[in-house]
Scaffold this motif. Structure first.
Motif, mmCIF file in Angstrom:
data_model
loop_
_atom_site.group_PDB
_atom_site.id
_atom_site.type_symbol
_atom_site.label_atom_id
_atom_site.label_comp_id
_atom_site.label_asym_id
_atom_site.label_seq_id
_atom_site.Cartn_x
_atom_site.Cartn_y
_atom_site.Cartn_z
ATOM 1 N N GLY A 295 0.782 -1.228 0.000
ATOM 2 C CA GLY A 295 0.000 0.000 0.000
ATOM 3 C C GLY A 295 0.811 1.273 0.000
ATOM 4 N N LYS A 296 2.132 1.160 -0.165
ATOM 5 C CA LYS A 296 2.989 2.349 -0.154
ATOM 6 C C LYS A 296 3.664 2.509 -1.515
ATOM 7 N N GLN A 297 3.751 3.755 -1.965
ATOM 8 C CA GLN A 297 4.363 4.015 -3.263
ATOM 9 C C GLN A 297 5.803 3.507 -3.291
ATOM 10 N N THR A 298 6.136 2.827 -4.374
ATOM 11 C CA THR A 298 7.488 2.281 -4.526
ATOM 12 C C THR A 298 8.155 2.876 -5.762
ATOM 13 N N GLU A 299 7.607 2.624 -6.957
ATOM 14 C CA GLU A 299 8.154 3.268 -8.144
ATOM 15 C C GLU A 299 8.026 4.785 -7.976
ATOM 16 N N GLY A 300 9.109 5.493 -8.275
ATOM 17 C CA GLY A 300 9.085 6.938 -8.118
ATOM 18 C C GLY A 300 9.301 7.402 -6.700
ATOM 19 N N SER A 301 9.789 6.514 -5.825
ATOM 20 C CA SER A 301 10.052 6.920 -4.439
ATOM 21 C C SER A 301 11.346 6.276 -3.957
ATOM 22 N N TRP A 302 11.782 6.710 -2.803
ATOM 23 C CA TRP A 302 13.008 6.178 -2.212
ATOM 24 C C TRP A 302 12.899 4.698 -1.874
ATOM 25 N N ARG A 303 11.676 4.168 -1.771
ATOM 26 C CA ARG A 303 11.498 2.763 -1.386
ATOM 27 C C ARG A 303 12.014 1.795 -2.446
ATOM 28 N N SER A 304 12.252 2.294 -3.640
ATOM 29 C CA SER A 304 12.760 1.413 -4.693
ATOM 30 C C SER A 304 14.283 1.437 -4.767
ATOM 31 N N HIS A 305 14.931 2.121 -3.837
ATOM 32 C CA HIS A 305 16.375 2.311 -3.947
ATOM 33 C C HIS A 305 17.131 0.979 -4.000
ATOM 34 N N GLN A 306 16.805 0.068 -3.096
ATOM 35 C CA GLN A 306 17.548 -1.190 -3.044
ATOM 36 C C GLN A 306 16.671 -2.352 -3.525
ATOM 37 N N VAL A 307 16.075 -3.070 -2.623
ATOM 38 C CA VAL A 307 15.283 -4.250 -2.989
ATOM 39 C C VAL A 307 13.824 -3.964 -2.637
ATOM 40 N N PRO A 308 12.993 -3.654 -3.614
ATOM 41 C CA PRO A 308 11.613 -3.230 -3.310
ATOM 42 C C PRO A 308 10.787 -4.303 -2.605
ATOM 43 N N LEU A 309 11.002 -5.555 -2.951
ATOM 44 C CA LEU A 309 10.284 -6.664 -2.314
ATOM 45 C C LEU A 309 11.305 -7.488 -1.549
ATOM 46 N N SER A 310 11.422 -7.228 -0.267
ATOM 47 C CA SER A 310 12.521 -7.815 0.499
ATOM 48 C C SER A 310 12.074 -8.839 1.532
ATOM 49 N N LYS A 311 10.763 -9.105 1.618
ATOM 50 C CA LYS A 311 10.262 -10.021 2.654
ATOM 51 C C LYS A 311 9.486 -11.162 2.014
ATOM 52 N N LEU A 312 10.098 -11.819 1.046
ATOM 53 C CA LEU A 312 9.385 -12.848 0.291
ATOM 54 C C LEU A 312 8.996 -14.027 1.166
ATOM 55 N N ALA A 313 9.830 -14.402 2.115
ATOM 56 C CA ALA A 313 9.519 -15.546 2.975
ATOM 57 C C ALA A 313 8.480 -15.191 4.031
ATOM 58 N N GLU A 314 8.525 -13.940 4.511
ATOM 59 C CA GLU A 314 7.610 -13.533 5.585
ATOM 60 C C GLU A 314 6.244 -13.092 5.062
ATOM 61 N N VAL A 315 6.212 -12.521 3.879
ATOM 62 C CA VAL A 315 4.956 -11.995 3.323
ATOM 63 C C VAL A 315 4.669 -12.734 2.019
ATOM 64 N N PRO A 316 3.805 -13.744 2.054
ATOM 65 C CA PRO A 316 3.569 -14.563 0.863
ATOM 66 C C PRO A 316 3.138 -13.749 -0.356
ATOM 67 N N GLU A 317 2.424 -12.650 -0.138
ATOM 68 C CA GLU A 317 1.966 -11.859 -1.272
ATOM 69 C C GLU A 317 3.131 -11.270 -2.079
ATOM 70 N N HIS A 318 4.255 -11.067 -1.423
ATOM 71 C CA HIS A 318 5.405 -10.473 -2.105
ATOM 72 C C HIS A 318 5.937 -11.381 -3.214
ATOM 73 N N LEU A 319 5.860 -12.703 -2.999
ATOM 74 C CA LEU A 319 6.345 -13.614 -4.030
ATOM 75 C C LEU A 319 5.506 -13.468 -5.298
ATOM 76 N N GLY A 320 4.207 -13.331 -5.112
ATOM 77 C CA GLY A 320 3.343 -13.122 -6.268
ATOM 78 C C GLY A 320 3.628 -11.797 -6.954
ATOM 79 N N LEU A 321 3.886 -10.757 -6.178
ATOM 80 C CA LEU A 321 4.232 -9.461 -6.773
ATOM 81 C C LEU A 321 5.539 -9.547 -7.560
#
Length: 790
Positions: A295-321
């Motif tokens: 729910g937080k802006q990633t493209e066009g923000s500082w959140r995309s600086h390194q690894v935008p999806l960094s919790k693949l094991a903890e947050v199952p939805e991230h793997l789908g993203l």
């Protein structure tokens, strides 16, 4: 807009960009399933996710567009990346163009090769996440920001056919070194040099904050760069189709302007500093990546600086993203069933050495030619009796460097760099042959300025260092002269270059380059007039921390040893050489034959100054020109006071010779070291810098416990030259007292000798306070023939 991009070419370039982006994301995340032939699972993903995505799509976008420009005009171009943490981009693009697989055949152009390409990135036993020496086409380590633009300019000096496309990150643009670099255009001569195309990449954010240049108005930004002397061309937006067209038009215009500038200067002669083009690319950080995460802006923000999806094991939805993100590039349209890039996209790649990853200028040793060097012996200072005459050692070296410039004038592969100190450092003989490079306004009252000058002077040690590094990395030679205290300004740049050289030693396809050689003068012991702020010999300590197979440190005591050392350093490869030598008139000790032999060994017993007859009571050692003089003066004081005292004088010119051979290749063997320094006699060591370094270098030697080192103790002020040594207990009186205090046979004389020393020091102190100069006996001291059996 431009008519250059047909609909078919636009589609192909966009597809190539997608391929580079796909490979970049794959490197950050995947270790298996490289073509997504299976549904993505956690087993396909690396357990530790490392890398930087935010800058990478912009770098990929520029690479494909520069490839088109190279193809269209058969350009000789290298790609210098300031956002070096965009490592996935350079690896991806050099892989797509084929260079990577040629250098690393195990990373083939197939599905198995893609799997290895992805797995190795930021992985144990693999490759770093930054643009590093392992990446073909790179000329700088990307771990530290600020150096790309100065490297790019250094690369094109004396390279008339080369264009360095240099991407400057907007975070990097906030560093002091980069901010100064924009002024490099004032030193670029279009009649003789190549061109730099700066590309400021405004993606808006650093790690967690907005960037300064991305938050000022278009008008202010344009005014800034016009003030720097550039013509900025803006490419701004996020729609891929529109951005492709805008970038193609901007590059065509920039290239046309570069050609126009160079043709005018090369046909009609240099007529004034031109206004060079540059490009400002404003695109979203993390372009084409996930627009939102949690729910937080990633493209066009500082959140995309390194690894935008960094919790693949903890947050199952991230793997789908992540899978959606990877599939958005439609890799099945880009690679065939075997994992090879489709043929029409391969046609976008320049051929052979025109590929930016294969350009020989990015592997400068391929182009390196030996310097033509004069016989340094012909500049020798004639020595009949040691210490009977004085000379300015660096001025003698200046005569030699003048003729190095002369002999290599046609090749134009040697320059001298320094921060407005060539004259001050007594290297002024070089101005008999050349001038300082400058393309700005030159007044009648100016001295030694010319657009084609070969001395690079600007009052920024950063800029001098960066230019020189770029010059060396692209296959040329140089020499850097600087005040000793202020070379610390480039400590971090030295670090990065030393690391680069160290890594390159294990990369067989990286060819050796000319060594980076510093001459540090105006040193600590002759900065009495400038005071405490100019008194610091600590760069040597900083250098000594680096790997022994990279660094060399020399402390020549006079002009003839300096000549021998400079000649040796200019012939060397893949080192960083540090030479420390004073510029003031100083006593000369060694004839040329003796100097050559002394430098070859790195240290040696000065028999003419010794009277030990093979069995010394004490060893008086010295390293550095002023410490050598003070040590010899102490020897004469002791010889007069204690005629039977057997003293041995050892001079050190190659500081690393003190280390054990197991620690440094220049270290002398233990048996030779023991013969010089003994295994049980006191050693009073007069050293140029901080005493602790001598203990570090000699701690494995048998007699280390008997080493007593006098050196700089962080005491200084505006005072007389000799008083500087007194303040730090490096003077002849303190050295003589140290000998008496540690030679057992002199125990009965210690109290009386201490009174004598105290009286001499009191006399000195009173005299300088009254007269403002040193005692006559100090100022006029010589090692006279009658004092020694030569």
């Amino acid at each position: 807009m431009t008519d250059t991009l047909s609909p078919e070419l636009l589609e192909q370039m966009d597809a190539y960009w997608r391929a580079a982006n796909y490979l970049s994301v794959g490197q950050i995340y995947l270790r298996d399933n490289p073509l997504l032939k299976q549904k993505l699972t956690l087993d396909h993903v690396k357990p530790r996710l490392l890398g930087h995505w935010g800058t990478t799509p912009g770098l990929n976008f520029l690479y494909v567009h520069l490839n088109r420009l190279i193809q269209a005009h058969d350009l000789n171009m290298i790609y210098v990346t300031g956002p070096g943490h965009g490592g996935p981009s350079l690896v991806a693009n050099t892989y797509l163009e084929g260079t990577y697989s040629e250098i690393y055949p195990e990373i083939g152009q197939d599905e198995a090769g893609l799997k290895k390409l992805f797995t190795q990135f930021s992985y144990p036993g693999g490759v770093p996440s930054h643009v590093a020496a392992e990446v073909p086409g790179s000329i700088n380590e990307g771990g530290e920001l600020g150096y790309c633009l100065m490297h790019a300019y250094g690369a094109v000096f004396d390279n008339p056919d080369l264009i360095a496309a240099c991407v400057v990150g907007d975070g990097e643009a906030e560093t002091g070194a980069l901010a100064t670099s924009w002024h490099s255009n004032k030193f670029l001569n279009p009649a003789r040099d190549g061109a730099v195309l700066p590309i400021l990449h405004l993606n808006g954010y650093k790690i967690a904050n907005p960037t300064v240049l991305a938050r000022i108005s278009h008008e202010e930004l344009e005014a800034l760069f016009r003030g720097y002397g550039y013509e900025p061309l803006f490419v701004e937006g996020s729609n891929p189709r529109q951005m492709h067209l805008l970038m193609a038009a901007a590059l065509d215009e920039a290239h046309g302007r570069i050609v126009e500038i160079q043709q005018q200067a090369r046909s009609a002669g240099f007529s004034g500093r031109p206004v060079w083009p540059m490009i400002v690319l404003r695109s979203p950080k993390g372009w084409t990546g996930p627009r939102e995460v949690d729910g937080k802006q990633t493209e066009g923000s500082w959140r995309s600086h390194q690894v935008p999806l960094s919790k693949l094991a903890e947050v199952p939805e991230h793997l789908g993203l992540l899978e959606d993100w990877l599939r958005s590039y439609r890799p099945w349209e880009l690679f065939d069933e075997n994992g090879r890039l489709r043929a029409d996209l391969r046609d976008l790649v320049p051929k052979g050495d025109r590929r930016m990853g294969a350009n020989p200028h990015a592997n400068g040793g391929l182009l390196l030619q030996d310097l033509k060097l004069p016989d340094f012996r012909q500049y020798a200072v004639e020595i009949s009796t040691p210490g009977s005459r004085a000379a300015e050692s660096t001025r003698i070296a200046g005569l030699y460097l003048r003729d190095v410039l002369k002999l290599n004038a046609e090749e134009r592969n040697f320059r001298i760099f320094g921060p407005d100190e060539t004259e001050s450092n007594r290297l002024s003989p070089v101005f008999e042959l050349t001038s300082r490079a400058f393309t700005g306004e030159i007044l009648d009252s100016d001295n030694q300025l010319a657009p084609d000058g070969r001395v690079m002077e600007v009052l920024s040690e950063h800029l001098c260092q960066g230019w020189l590094e770029g010059y060396l990395l692209t296959g040329r030679h140089g020499f850097f002269s600087c005040y000793e205290a202020f070379i610390h300004i480039v400590d971090s740049m030295f670090n990065q270059h030393a690391k680069w050289l160290k890594v390159c030693q294990d990369i067989p396809w990286r060819r050796p380059i000319a060594s980076l050689t510093y001459l540090l003068t105006s040193h600590v012991w002759r900065q009495d007039h400038n005071g405490f702020s100019h008194q610091d010999p600590g760069f040597i300590d900083h250098v000594a921390n680096k790997k022994a197979d990279v660094i060399r440190v020399y402390l020549p005591p006079d002009a003839n040893t300096l000549l021998s050392v400079v000649d040796h350093c200019l012939r060397s490869r893949d080192y960083i050489n540090v030479i420390v030598a004073g510029k003031q008139p100083q006593l000369q000790w060694m004839d040329m034959d003796s100097a050559i032999a002394h430098c070859k060994t790195g240290l040696g017993v000065w028999d003419w100054a010794s009277n030990d007859e093979g069995d010394p009571d004490v060893v008086v050692a010295c390293a550095g020109d002023i410490p050598t003089m003070e040590a010899l003066a102490a020897v004469l004081i002791l010889r007069e006071a204690f005629p039977s005292l057997r003293q041995r004088v050892v001079n050190v010119v190659d500081l690393m010779a003190l280390q054990a051979p197991s620690q440094h290749p220049h270290g002398v063997a233990d048996d030779l070291f023991d013969r010089m320094f003994t295994t049980d006699k006191p050693v009073i060591f007069a050293y140029h810098g901080y005493p602790s370094l001598i203990h570090r270098l000699t701690y494995r030697r048998a007699n280390h416990a008997n080493f007593h080192v006098h050196g700089y103790q962080e005491e200084g002020t505006t005072t007389t030259p000799f008083d500087m040594t007194v303040l730090n207990r490096l003077d002849r009186f303190h050295l003589a007292k140290a000998v008496v205090d540690r030679v057992p046979s002199l125990a009965a004389s210690r109290e009386g000798f201490a009174r004598f020393i105290d009286e001499k020091l009191a006399e000195h102190d009173a005299y300088i306070r009254e007269n403002g100069e040193d005692l006559r006996e100090i100022r006029n001291w010589r090692w006279l023939a009658r004092d020694v059996d030569v």
